[in-house]
Enzyme design. Sequence first.
Site, PDB file in Angstrom:
ATOM      1  CG  HIS A  63      -1.670  -1.120   1.320  1.00 45.34           C
ATOM      2  ND1 HIS A  63      -2.136  -1.652   2.665  1.00 45.34           N
ATOM      3  CD2 HIS A  63      -2.406  -1.748   0.196  1.00 45.34           C
ATOM      4  CE1 HIS A  63      -3.034  -2.845   2.338  1.00 45.34           C
ATOM      5  NE2 HIS A  63      -2.988  -2.841   0.922  1.00 45.34           N
ATOM      6  CE  LYS A 101       0.511   2.834   5.854  1.00 44.75           C
ATOM      7  NZ  LYS A 101       0.117   1.925   5.170  1.00 44.75           N
ATOM      8  CG  HIS A 103       3.822  -0.852   5.338  1.00 44.07           C
ATOM      9  ND1 HIS A 103       2.911  -1.034   5.972  1.00 44.07           N
ATOM     10  CD2 HIS A 103       4.819  -1.416   5.934  1.00 44.07           C
ATOM     11  CE1 HIS A 103       3.011  -1.673   7.028  1.00 44.07           C
ATOM     12  NE2 HIS A 103       4.295  -1.996   7.209  1.00 44.07           N
ATOM     13  CE1 TYR A 147      -1.581   0.636   9.458  1.00 39.41           C
ATOM     14  CE2 TYR A 147      -1.345  -1.270  10.504  1.00 39.41           C
ATOM     15  CZ  TYR A 147      -2.025  -0.377   9.568  1.00 39.41           C
ATOM     16  OH  TYR A 147      -2.935  -1.274   8.752  1.00 39.41           O
ATOM     17  CG  ASP A 154      -4.201  -5.920  -0.522  1.00 35.70           C
ATOM     18  OD1 ASP A 154      -4.202  -4.751  -0.928  1.00 35.70           O
ATOM     19  OD2 ASP A 154      -3.865  -6.191   0.746  1.00 35.70           O
TER      20      ASP A 154
END
Length: 210
Positions: free
Chosen positions: A62, A72, A119, A132, A175
């Site tokens: 992402h 993040k 990420h 996160y 995804d």
Amino acid sequence: MQTRELSIPGAWEITPRQFGDDRGTFMEWFKEPAFTAALGHGLHLAQANCSVSAAGVLRGVHYADVPPGQAKYVFCAAGAVLDVIVDLRVGSPTFGRWDSVLLDDVDRRAVYLSEGLGHAFLSLADGSTVVYLCSEGYAPDREHGIHPLDPDLAIAWPTQGRDGRPLELTLSGKDEQAPSLAEALAAGALPQADVVAAHVAGLRGEAVNR
């Protein structure tokens, strides 16, 4: 707290000092002064996320449009994940490369990834809990993905979990349908390295002027 920059510029591994006794363990998993000293700017906190994943769950890759992007600071509170950072900044010397850090409830490392980086993580145990801190809130129109199994990325995902059992990868529908790196590049959907650099430089300037 120890900090180490990864092979992808703008990504860092953070290892906290743990204090344990017969009651358990205490640590400071984020310290703003140490963070700012290492990176040259602070972390603007806009949102805090928590995900709990079964073994084999693969989330990512992402990333968000820059500006403003979404930096993040990632920590695994329970279980274990392989955390992967991918350089998606077009024009970067490390474009298309990746690095990884094992985040677990033993060493209790954290990872910071700056704006413009991709990420992803793979859960290596049932109940892996990842929290996160995010510099910007969730904005669906600015957030995108690259398929984590893209052969051009060639990420070396583990095939066994922490207990030694084979992992069966599970991806979200979103995804699964994410484009490859080449497709995203051709569509002009990736961050530009010069734009990201200017944005991060602005963050450092803000930190200096405070």
